[in-house]
Design an enzyme around this catalytic site. Structure first.
Site, PDB file in Angstrom:
ATOM      1  N   ASP A   1     113.539 110.946 -25.570  1.00  0.00           N
ATOM      2  CA  ASP A   1     113.990 112.305 -25.886  1.00  0.00           C
ATOM      3  C   ASP A   1     113.432 113.345 -24.916  1.00  0.00           C
ATOM      4  O   ASP A   1     113.947 114.458 -24.837  1.00  0.00           O
ATOM      5  CB  ASP A   1     113.579 112.686 -27.318  1.00  0.00           C
TER       6      ASP A   1
ATOM      7  N   SER B   1     116.222 105.862 -38.545  1.00  0.00           N
ATOM      8  CA  SER B   1     117.689 105.809 -38.716  1.00  0.00           C
ATOM      9  C   SER B   1     118.160 104.402 -39.062  1.00  0.00           C
ATOM     10  O   SER B   1     119.038 104.216 -39.921  1.00  0.00           O
ATOM     11  CB  SER B   1     118.408 106.339 -37.473  1.00  0.00           C
TER      12      SER B   1
ATOM     13  N   ARG C   1     113.442 103.359 -21.854  1.00  0.00           N
ATOM     14  CA  ARG C   1     114.691 104.142 -21.847  1.00  0.00           C
ATOM     15  C   ARG C   1     114.484 105.424 -21.038  1.00  0.00           C
ATOM     16  O   ARG C   1     115.374 105.866 -20.312  1.00  0.00           O
ATOM     17  CB  ARG C   1     115.111 104.478 -23.290  1.00  0.00           C
TER      18      ARG C   1
HETATM   19  N1  CMX Z   1     102.011 115.891 -29.532  1.00  0.00           N
HETATM   20  C1  CMX Z   1     100.903 116.213 -30.270  1.00  0.00           C
HETATM   21  N2  CMX Z   1     100.330 115.409 -31.165  1.00  0.00           N
HETATM   22  C2  CMX Z   1     100.874 114.181 -31.286  1.00  0.00           C
HETATM   23  C3  CMX Z   1     101.969 113.746 -30.533  1.00  0.00           C
HETATM   24  C4  CMX Z   1     102.559 114.665 -29.622  1.00  0.00           C
HETATM   25  N3  CMX Z   1     103.617 114.367 -28.898  1.00  0.00           N
HETATM   26  N4  CMX Z   1     102.264 112.480 -30.888  1.00  0.00           N
HETATM   27  C5  CMX Z   1     101.385 112.125 -31.840  1.00  0.00           C
HETATM   28  N5  CMX Z   1     100.549 113.173 -32.087  1.00  0.00           N
HETATM   29  C6  CMX Z   1      99.496 113.242 -33.102  1.00  0.00           C
HETATM   30  C7  CMX Z   1     100.116 112.992 -34.461  1.00  0.00           C
HETATM   31  O1  CMX Z   1     100.739 114.163 -34.992  1.00  0.00           O
HETATM   32  C8  CMX Z   1      98.923 112.514 -35.249  1.00  0.00           C
HETATM   33  O2  CMX Z   1      98.171 113.651 -35.615  1.00  0.00           O
HETATM   34  P1  CMX Z   1      97.510 113.770 -37.083  1.00  0.00           P
HETATM   35  O3  CMX Z   1      96.496 112.659 -37.124  1.00  0.00           O
HETATM   36  O4  CMX Z   1      96.924 115.130 -37.113  1.00  0.00           O
HETATM   37  O5  CMX Z   1      98.617 113.582 -38.078  1.00  0.00           O
HETATM   38  C9  CMX Z   1      98.115 111.745 -34.205  1.00  0.00           C
HETATM   39  O6  CMX Z   1      98.571 112.200 -32.912  1.00  0.00           O
HETATM   40  C10 CMX Z   1      98.347 110.239 -34.272  1.00  0.00           C
HETATM   41  O7  CMX Z   1      99.723 109.988 -34.236  1.00  0.00           O
HETATM   42  P2  CMX Z   1     100.292 108.663 -33.544  1.00  0.00           P
HETATM   43  O8  CMX Z   1      99.760 107.500 -34.301  1.00  0.00           O
HETATM   44  O9  CMX Z   1     100.092 108.716 -32.086  1.00  0.00           O
HETATM   45  O10 CMX Z   1     101.864 108.832 -33.755  1.00  0.00           O
HETATM   46  P3  CMX Z   1     102.749 108.500 -35.055  1.00  0.00           P
HETATM   47  O11 CMX Z   1     103.103 107.055 -35.035  1.00  0.00           O
HETATM   48  O12 CMX Z   1     102.154 109.070 -36.283  1.00  0.00           O
HETATM   49  O13 CMX Z   1     104.052 109.375 -34.740  1.00  0.00           O
HETATM   50  C11 CMX Z   1     105.725 110.299 -33.373  1.00  0.00           C
HETATM   51  C12 CMX Z   1     104.945 109.037 -33.717  1.00  0.00           C
HETATM   52  C13 CMX Z   1     106.864 109.935 -32.429  1.00  0.00           C
HETATM   53  C14 CMX Z   1     106.341 110.896 -34.649  1.00  0.00           C
HETATM   54  C15 CMX Z   1     104.753 111.325 -32.693  1.00  0.00           C
HETATM   55  O14 CMX Z   1     104.292 110.789 -31.476  1.00  0.00           O
HETATM   56  C16 CMX Z   1     105.393 112.680 -32.452  1.00  0.00           C
HETATM   57  O15 CMX Z   1     105.378 113.521 -33.360  1.00  0.00           O
HETATM   58  N6  CMX Z   1     105.962 112.907 -31.216  1.00  0.00           N
HETATM   59  C17 CMX Z   1     106.648 114.160 -30.937  1.00  0.00           C
HETATM   60  C18 CMX Z   1     108.053 114.116 -31.523  1.00  0.00           C
HETATM   61  C19 CMX Z   1     108.932 113.140 -30.780  1.00  0.00           C
HETATM   62  O16 CMX Z   1     108.992 113.128 -29.561  1.00  0.00           O
HETATM   63  N7  CMX Z   1     109.686 112.319 -31.541  1.00  0.00           N
HETATM   64  C20 CMX Z   1     110.674 111.391 -30.965  1.00  0.00           C
HETATM   65  C21 CMX Z   1     110.251 109.927 -31.033  1.00  0.00           C
HETATM   66  C22 CMX Z   1     111.334 109.016 -30.493  1.00  0.00           C
HETATM   67  C23 CMX Z   1     112.528 108.991 -31.400  1.00  0.00           C
HETATM   68  O17 CMX Z   1     112.409 108.486 -32.534  1.00  0.00           O
HETATM   69  O18 CMX Z   1     113.592 109.478 -31.021  1.00  0.00           O
END
Ligand code: CMX
Length: 464
Positions: free
Chosen positions: A402, A269, A354
């Site tokens: 979240d 954002s 947070r």
């Molecule tokens: N559940 C399952 N798998 C997850 C995960 C979760 N909560 N978080 C990361 N992973 C997976 C990723 O999808 C990725 O898988 P692939 O290699 O198959 O693509 C792997 O673990 C490595 O990812 P990462 O390096 O740990 O995380 P990223 O930096 O790529 O992504 C985020 C970060 C937040 C998008 C991810 O942790 C996620 O999807 N979390 C769930 C959604 C969420 O809570 N988002 C809110 C974040 C806070 C905000 O911005 O408000």
């Protein structure tokens, strides 16, 4: 350096510009003016002395990994440390909660105080914060055309889409765009940007409340249940406009908005706002873009996704679940290829501070502690990290903000999960918009990184 400081001072003028344009004045604008010269001078010094210094060794993995870790955006207001969490001008959330003015003794800090702090790096006094609340309340009404626009949208349109549309439409009255068309010089861009930002932040509570009533309560524009109180703070007005008068909810909303205000300059954002703003799109268009990024499930929409996930889990497991029941449900989610919403983070490598602050707040309130859904969220927060660690993919297995924010909104009576990211969007305005003002103060250029084809990457990285 003294020469540079003097030169930078000459760029900062009182509220009547060199070209005779009058800008609206406020105590915050004056406070900002006092810190501008030093920062402009520092930028010149860094450009002059260090333009050719290397910032590190970027790898192909950074490019393919969503620009992860690339050091490519200038923003002084907040820095996210993987292990220590967010710092606002070097100050942790917990320190902010002690330092910044509150609404009342024992009450939560005010988000407008956080905005002042983000923008100036100075802690505002209670009086300065009150003045800013009053400035915001004064401009809180919506123009008729925006009210009519919102009334014309289908109720089935997601509230975040409605918010982004309405925020973009406010650019009809952008001071920056109007003055730009008349040939305003670059040194003055920040002043009308500041004015637009205040206008936008001021109107967000009424916009967001209008969307809430239109979608869920089916109220028409002239039957909104509450009016703006010119003597109330920003979050109190938001709560009142929503029709939520519970004093505990108002205090929670102040806390929620303050801790969601900013999370460094590179999150989706903030970065989207900065990117669009770098083309000199006005604050309304820029933040509309930021909101459209916040509406994605990997970013702000996670707040909605978490609650839906938890409600679904509650229906599918025993009433008093064991940790094994919860772990089995989480494994089933992972095995079906879905993420566990509310867990993980692109930068953080520890539980989100947070989340910790909201959890402490909730644990201290007996009515929240006794809430079954909160108990389930609490239990998940103990079980999910172990599951994610065994799963072995997630770099950060801990809860982010979240994972908890939605259940607290639910507890206070906002049961419409699709609305949760709107509350986030109202709160998140503070950081990206403060950043946008500074982008204009410092005259940062249009963003234009280089894209590469896979073939080019192979060429550039081949060892001869
Ligand atoms: N559940 C399952 N798998 C997850 C995960 C979760 N909560 N978080 C990361 N992973 C997976 C990723 O999808 C990725 O898988 P692939 O290699 O198959 O693509 C792997 O673990 C490595 O990812 P990462 O390096 O740990 O995380 P990223 O930096 O790529 O992504 C985020 C970060 C937040 C998008 C991810 O942790 C996620 O999807 N979390 C769930 C959604 C969420 O809570 N988002 C809110 C974040 C806070 C905000 O911005 O408000």
């Amino acid at each position: 350096m003294p020469g540079l400081v003097a030169a930078a001072f000459s760029l900062v003028r009182p509220c009547l510009s060199a070209h005779g344009r009058r800008y609206s004045s406020s105590a915050l604008k004056t406070a900002l003016q006092t810190v501008i010269p030093e920062k402009r001078a520092l930028l010149q010094q860094v450009k002059f002395e260090r333009a050719n210094a290397s910032l590190g060794d970027d790898k192909v993995a950074n490019l393919l990994g969503g620009m992860r870790g690339l050091q490519s955006i200038l923003w002084e207001g907040s820095v996210l440390d993987p292990n220590n969490g967010i710092r606002f001008h070097g100050t942790s959330i917990r320190q902010c909660l002690k330092l910044l003015p509150t609404a009342s003794p024992g009450g939560q800090i005010l988000p407008e105080a956080m905005f002042w702090f983000l923008l100036t790096g100075k802690v505002p006094t209670a009086e300065q914060t009150r003045q800013l609340s009053a400035d915001l309340a004064l401009q809180a009404d919506l123009p008729d055309y925006v009210t009519r626009l919102l009334d014309s949208l289908p109720r089935s349109l997601h509230p975040m889409t409605q918010l982004a549309i309405a925020v973009a439409a406010l650019n009809h009255d952008s001071k920056f765009s109007r003055l730009y068309a008349t040939g305003m010089p670059k040194s003055e861009y920040w002043e009308s940007t500041f004015d637009d930002v205040i206008t936008l932040i001021a109107k967000l509570p009424a916009l967001a409340a209008k969307i809430y009533h239109n979608i869920y309560n089916y109220a028409t524009s002239d039957s909104l249940p509450h009016v703006i109180d010119r003597s109330a703070d920003w979050a109190l007005n938001y709560a009142n406009l929503l029709g939520m008068h519970n004093a505990n909810f108002v205090d929670f909303l102040r806390l929620y908005c303050s801790i969601h205000a900013d999370h460094e300059g590179g999150n989706v954002s903030a970065h989207a706002t900065h990117l669009v703003g770098s083309a000199l799109s006005d604050s309304f268009l820029s933040y509309s873009a930021g909101l459209q990024g916040l509406a994605g499930p990997l970013h702000g929409l996670a707040a909605q996704e978490v609650l839906r996930f938890v409600l679904q889990m509650q229906k599918s497991i025993p009433q008093h679940p064991s940790n094994d029941d919860i772990a089995a449900y989480l494994w089933a989610t992972l095995n079906s290829g879905r993420v566990i919403p509310g867990y993980g983070h692109a930068v953080l490598r520890r539980p989100d501070p947070r989340f910790e602050v909201l959890m402490e707040y909730a644990l201290a309130k007996p009515d929240i502690f006794g809430d079954d859904l909160f108990q389930l969220v609490l239990q998940i927060s103990h079980v999910a990290p172990e599951v994610l660690i065994s799963h072995g993919k997630t770099a950060n297995p801990y809860p982010n903000v979240d994972s908890l924010s939605g259940v607290l909104l639910y507890h206070f009576g906002i049961r419409e999960t699709s609305y949760y990211t709107v509350v986030f969007g109202v709160a998140r305005s503070m950081g990206p918009l403060a950043q946008l003002i500074w982008d204009r103060v410092l005259g940062l250029p249009i963003e234009r990184p280089k894209s590469l084809s896979l073939q080019k990457i192979i060429e550039l990285t081949s060892i001869n």
